[in-house]
Design an enzyme around this catalytic site. Structure first.
Site, PDB file in Angstrom:
ATOM      1  N   ASP A  45       0.753  -1.161  -0.062  1.00 39.00           N
ATOM      2  CA  ASP A  45       0.056   0.050  -0.200  1.00 39.00           C
ATOM      3  C   ASP A  45       0.914   1.312  -0.027  1.00 39.00           C
ATOM      4  O   ASP A  45       1.815   1.466   0.933  1.00 39.00           O
ATOM      5  CB  ASP A  45      -0.982  -0.109   1.178  1.00 39.00           C
ATOM      6  CG  ASP A  45      -1.881   0.782   1.011  1.00 39.00           C
ATOM      7  OD1 ASP A  45      -2.256   1.793   0.182  1.00 39.00           O
ATOM      8  OD2 ASP A  45      -3.134   0.807   2.086  1.00 39.00           O
ATOM      9  N   ASP A  46       0.692   2.107  -1.027  1.00 38.03           N
ATOM     10  CA  ASP A  46       1.495   3.526  -1.114  1.00 38.03           C
ATOM     11  C   ASP A  46       2.735   3.301  -1.305  1.00 38.03           C
ATOM     12  O   ASP A  46       3.729   4.290  -0.783  1.00 38.03           O
ATOM     13  CB  ASP A  46       0.953   4.247   0.039  1.00 38.03           C
ATOM     14  CG  ASP A  46      -0.211   4.958   0.020  1.00 38.03           C
ATOM     15  OD1 ASP A  46      -1.468   4.539  -0.830  1.00 38.03           O
ATOM     16  OD2 ASP A  46      -0.637   5.680   0.716  1.00 38.03           O
ATOM     17  N   CYS A  85      -6.427   3.748  -3.812  1.00 32.54           N
ATOM     18  CA  CYS A  85      -6.552   2.490  -3.167  1.00 32.54           C
ATOM     19  C   CYS A  85      -7.688   1.324  -3.738  1.00 32.54           C
ATOM     20  O   CYS A  85      -7.397   0.640  -4.294  1.00 32.54           O
ATOM     21  CB  CYS A  85      -6.908   2.586  -1.690  1.00 32.54           C
ATOM     22  SG  CYS A  85      -5.684   3.373  -0.874  1.00 32.54           S
ATOM     23  N   ARG A  89      -7.213  -1.794  -6.392  1.00 30.46           N
ATOM     24  CA  ARG A  89      -7.331  -3.232  -6.100  1.00 30.46           C
ATOM     25  C   ARG A  89      -8.644  -3.782  -6.847  1.00 30.46           C
ATOM     26  O   ARG A  89      -8.288  -4.993  -7.077  1.00 30.46           O
ATOM     27  CB  ARG A  89      -7.913  -3.285  -4.500  1.00 30.46           C
ATOM     28  CG  ARG A  89      -6.871  -2.786  -3.561  1.00 30.46           C
ATOM     29  CD  ARG A  89      -6.894  -2.208  -2.157  1.00 30.46           C
ATOM     30  NE  ARG A  89      -5.824  -1.572  -1.836  1.00 30.46           N
ATOM     31  CZ  ARG A  89      -4.762  -1.976  -1.114  1.00 30.46           C
ATOM     32  NH1 ARG A  89      -4.705  -3.293  -0.860  1.00 30.46           N
ATOM     33  NH2 ARG A  89      -3.804  -1.197  -0.905  1.00 30.46           N
ATOM     34  N   LYS A 138      -4.945  -5.787   3.485  1.00 28.47           N
ATOM     35  CA  LYS A 138      -5.909  -4.970   3.302  1.00 28.47           C
ATOM     36  C   LYS A 138      -6.778  -5.096   2.292  1.00 28.47           C
ATOM     37  O   LYS A 138      -6.321  -5.484   1.135  1.00 28.47           O
ATOM     38  CB  LYS A 138      -5.358  -3.599   3.153  1.00 28.47           C
ATOM     39  CG  LYS A 138      -6.312  -2.284   2.743  1.00 28.47           C
ATOM     40  CD  LYS A 138      -5.330  -1.201   2.662  1.00 28.47           C
ATOM     41  CE  LYS A 138      -6.216  -0.157   1.741  1.00 28.47           C
ATOM     42  NZ  LYS A 138      -5.531   1.090   1.479  1.00 28.47           N
ATOM     43  N   HIS A 140     -10.423  -3.205   1.257  1.00 25.29           N
ATOM     44  CA  HIS A 140     -10.799  -1.990   0.745  1.00 25.29           C
ATOM     45  C   HIS A 140     -11.404  -2.125  -0.640  1.00 25.29           C
ATOM     46  O   HIS A 140     -11.435  -1.240  -1.447  1.00 25.29           O
ATOM     47  CB  HIS A 140      -9.426  -1.145   0.466  1.00 25.29           C
ATOM     48  CG  HIS A 140      -9.849   0.396   0.784  1.00 25.29           C
ATOM     49  ND1 HIS A 140      -8.848   1.352   0.949  1.00 25.29           N
ATOM     50  CD2 HIS A 140     -11.003   0.898   0.878  1.00 25.29           C
ATOM     51  CE1 HIS A 140      -9.540   2.508   1.355  1.00 25.29           C
ATOM     52  NE2 HIS A 140     -10.827   2.217   1.195  1.00 25.29           N
ATOM     53  N   SER A 163      -8.378   1.360   4.438  1.00 28.29           N
ATOM     54  CA  SER A 163      -6.821   1.832   5.084  1.00 28.29           C
ATOM     55  C   SER A 163      -7.043   2.117   6.329  1.00 28.29           C
ATOM     56  O   SER A 163      -8.166   2.647   6.793  1.00 28.29           O
ATOM     57  CB  SER A 163      -6.664   3.188   4.276  1.00 28.29           C
ATOM     58  OG  SER A 163      -6.550   3.026   2.701  1.00 28.29           O
ATOM     59  N   HIS A 232       1.597   2.611   3.905  1.00 24.46           N
ATOM     60  CA  HIS A 232       0.251   3.585   4.033  1.00 24.46           C
ATOM     61  C   HIS A 232       0.477   4.349   5.448  1.00 24.46           C
ATOM     62  O   HIS A 232       0.768   3.565   6.456  1.00 24.46           O
ATOM     63  CB  HIS A 232      -0.948   2.896   3.767  1.00 24.46           C
ATOM     64  CG  HIS A 232      -2.110   4.018   3.643  1.00 24.46           C
ATOM     65  ND1 HIS A 232      -2.567   4.977   4.697  1.00 24.46           N
ATOM     66  CD2 HIS A 232      -3.041   4.173   2.385  1.00 24.46           C
ATOM     67  CE1 HIS A 232      -3.476   5.689   4.211  1.00 24.46           C
ATOM     68  NE2 HIS A 232      -3.821   5.230   2.848  1.00 24.46           N
ATOM     69  N   ASP A 284       0.055  -0.778  -4.926  1.00 19.25           N
ATOM     70  CA  ASP A 284      -1.321  -0.351  -5.400  1.00 19.25           C
ATOM     71  C   ASP A 284      -1.367   1.026  -6.005  1.00 19.25           C
ATOM     72  O   ASP A 284      -1.946   1.333  -6.866  1.00 19.25           O
ATOM     73  CB  ASP A 284      -2.467  -0.303  -4.432  1.00 19.25           C
ATOM     74  CG  ASP A 284      -2.068   0.800  -3.041  1.00 19.25           C
ATOM     75  OD1 ASP A 284      -1.107   1.110  -3.059  1.00 19.25           O
ATOM     76  OD2 ASP A 284      -3.112   1.008  -2.629  1.00 19.25           O
ATOM     77  N   ASN A 285      -0.085   1.694  -5.655  1.00 17.70           N
ATOM     78  CA  ASN A 285       0.137   3.242  -6.388  1.00 17.70           C
ATOM     79  C   ASN A 285       1.247   3.846  -5.875  1.00 17.70           C
ATOM     80  O   ASN A 285       1.787   3.319  -4.927  1.00 17.70           O
ATOM     81  CB  ASN A 285      -1.292   4.130  -6.031  1.00 17.70           C
ATOM     82  CG  ASN A 285      -1.735   4.302  -4.684  1.00 17.70           C
ATOM     83  OD1 ASN A 285      -2.830   3.920  -4.394  1.00 17.70           O
ATOM     84  ND2 ASN A 285      -0.980   4.818  -3.909  1.00 17.70           N
ATOM     85  N   LYS A 305       0.814   9.615  -5.623  1.00 19.55           N
ATOM     86  CA  LYS A 305      -0.457   9.172  -5.111  1.00 19.55           C
ATOM     87  C   LYS A 305      -1.616  10.334  -5.439  1.00 19.55           C
ATOM     88  O   LYS A 305      -1.471  11.137  -5.410  1.00 19.55           O
ATOM     89  CB  LYS A 305      -0.604   8.689  -3.906  1.00 19.55           C
ATOM     90  CG  LYS A 305      -1.989   8.244  -3.477  1.00 19.55           C
ATOM     91  CD  LYS A 305      -2.019   7.838  -2.069  1.00 19.55           C
ATOM     92  CE  LYS A 305      -3.415   7.451  -1.793  1.00 19.55           C
ATOM     93  NZ  LYS A 305      -3.447   6.762  -0.081  1.00 19.55           N
TER      94      LYS A 305
END
Length: 485
Positions: A45-46, A85, A89, A138, A140, A163, A232, A284-285, A305
């Site tokens: 994540d992130d 996010c 996904r 996660k 989401h 998140s 994240h 994811d980004n 992001k």
């Protein structure tokens, strides 16, 4: 001597006779089928393009991921389908542009929207082929029970529904009315994540569950999805890693995530599954840059992001499968997270979803055939359904649009975000990503033919998926899932 020769002759004739009988019989017997490969998919994540040492990170090292890159293939032009996010996904698990299936942004706690049960995920496709399926991390894609992983093809789920900054301790006090954040086991809420100390147990707890899943299902094919919630914000590292890096808490978190990957790879080897498992690691980004020292690195790409520039979409990707995916290779071709579903389905002998998807099979390229180019172009959508850019090969045309920018704003520090703007007016511009990966030099005037070709491609996207910027409805979009509150 004559008797000995006769005996040898009889023995030779006997061997030839047996061989002659056995040869045709052996052709009737099929060789044993190879076991279907296991699949382990990490989705971080992130995590920015520059957050692994094999992609240039400084102040800490990621030796397990560096080794994974040395034993597999590292991709340098790999894109998340959208730089946020939930949308990202949705694309990963369904092989679709997220706006095709009605998912945008980051879904909040208790949102009535989630992944439509009519969409088919990787987990559902592999489950049909006898795979055990588990997610630890996660989700989401909707926190209502109807949207949770067990309703989308997963046998086991442990993790957070969204998140982990969507909780009462959010640094923006205007959002402090978030409900309590609970870990979920299956469909049931469990322990509440109340403090950063609780959050520091996310990475080791998820790793422990993933290792247990491998042990439990070692005698059948499995799909293990590990979408780690960190890095994240809010950042948190367990006591074992706190203070270990020279890059502050972010470095500590990245070192712990690297440990998690190494621990899972170690378990695969201990269980004798190493050579029959494809392991995919990506993000994811890009990084949430206004968090400053708690944000990762976009690796020199523009923005981060929540933007349609490369810093928002371009992410690390490493794929390892001993004996199948070439070791020590770097692949520079355009690929996206949407390719994972059709590729995994093919290598596992599963069918594709019944509804149209946007991902393309990259198996030949993955195995080392650099003459193939699986993906020709990519659409950069953001917000509800705004087409903000389009790419074909090395060329990227950015359309005039309002969007997020971090540039010109002093970033935050110590977990507190700095300012940014969500409505900066970006002008239309053409970039050559081979010569100008930082997207700084508009070369539209020099390349009117390229602009025309990309605008034609954009019109095809608008007809198919729509474009809020031009108030156009797409012909082939589908609805997200929805439940009444």
């Amino acid at each position: 001597m004559t008797r000995t020769k006769n005996n040898l002759l009889r023995l030779s004739l006997y061997v030839l006779l047996i061989a002659g009988v056995w040869a045709p019989l052996s052709s009737w017997v099929s060789p044993p089928k190879a076991s279907p490969p296991n699949v382990v998919l990490f989705f971080i994540d992130d995590m920015g393009y520059g957050d692994l040492s094999c992609y240039g990170a400084a102040g800490y090292t990621t030796p397990n991921l560096d080794r994974m890159a040395a034993e597999g293939t590292r991709f340098t032009s790999f894109l998340a389908a959208q730089a946020v996010c939930s949308a990202s996904r949705a694309a990963l698990l369904t092989g679709c542009y997220p706006n095709r299936i009605g998912i945008s942004g980051a879904l909040g706690p208790g949102s009535p929207v989630g992944l439509n049960p009519e969409e088919e995920t990787i987990a559902e496709l592999l489950k049909e082929k006898g795979y055990a399926t588990g997610i630890f991390g996660k989700w989401h894609l909707g926190s209502q029970k109807e949207f949770l992983p067990l309703q989308h093809g997963f046998d086991e789920y442990y993790g957070v529904p969204h998140s982990h900054d969507m909780w009462p301790l959010h640094p923006n006090q205007a959002r402090a009315n978030y409900p309590p954040l609970h870990l979920i086991e299956g469909n049931t809420p469990g322990k509440e994540v109340k403090t950063l100390e609780d959050a520091s147990e996310l990475t080791p707890g998820i790793t422990e569950r993933a290792v247990g899943f491998i042990r439990k299902h070692k005698k059948q094919p499995f799909f293990l999805y590990v979408p780690h919630p960190l890095p994240h914000v809010p950042l948190a590292a367990s006591g074992r890693f706190r203070g270990k890096s020279s890059a502050g808490l972010l470095g500590d978190v990245m070192m712990e995530l690297d440990w998690s990957v190494g621990r899972i790879l170690q378990e695969l080897k201990q269980q004798g599954l190493d050579k029959n498992t494809i392991v995919i690691f990506t993000s994811d980004n890009g990084p949430w840059l206004n968090y400053g020292d708690h944000a990762g690195s976009a690796g020199g790409f523009r923005e981060g992001k929540g933007t349609s520039f490369e810093g928002g979409h371009r992410v690390p990707c490493i794929i390892r499968w001993p004996g199948v995916v070439p070791a020590g290779r770097v692949c520079n071709k355009l690929l996206t997270t949407m390719e994972i579903l059709p590729t995994v389905a093919k290598l596992c002998g599963a069918r594709l979803p019944k509804k149209a998807i946007d991902g393309v099979d990259m198996m030949a390229l993955l195995k080392g055939d650099d003459t193939v180019t699986p993906r020709d172009h990519f659409y950069y959508y953001y917000r509800q359904n705004s087409l903000e850019a389009v790419r074909k090969g090395d060329w990227k045309l950015v359309f005039a649009h309002p969007g997020r920018t971090y540039e010109g704003f002093l970033p935050g520090k110590g977990g507190q975000p700095g300012p940014n703007t969500e409505n900066h007016e970006f002008p239309m511009a053409l970039y050559n990503l081979r010569r100008d990966p930082g997207e700084r030099y508009d070369v539209r005037e020099q390349n009117p033919d390229i602009v025309a070709a990309l605008e034609k491609l954009a019109d095809e996207a608008r007809a198919d998926l729509g474009d809020d910027l031009q108030k156009r409805q797409g012909k082939n979009v589908r609805l997200a899932g929805r439940v009444e509150k």
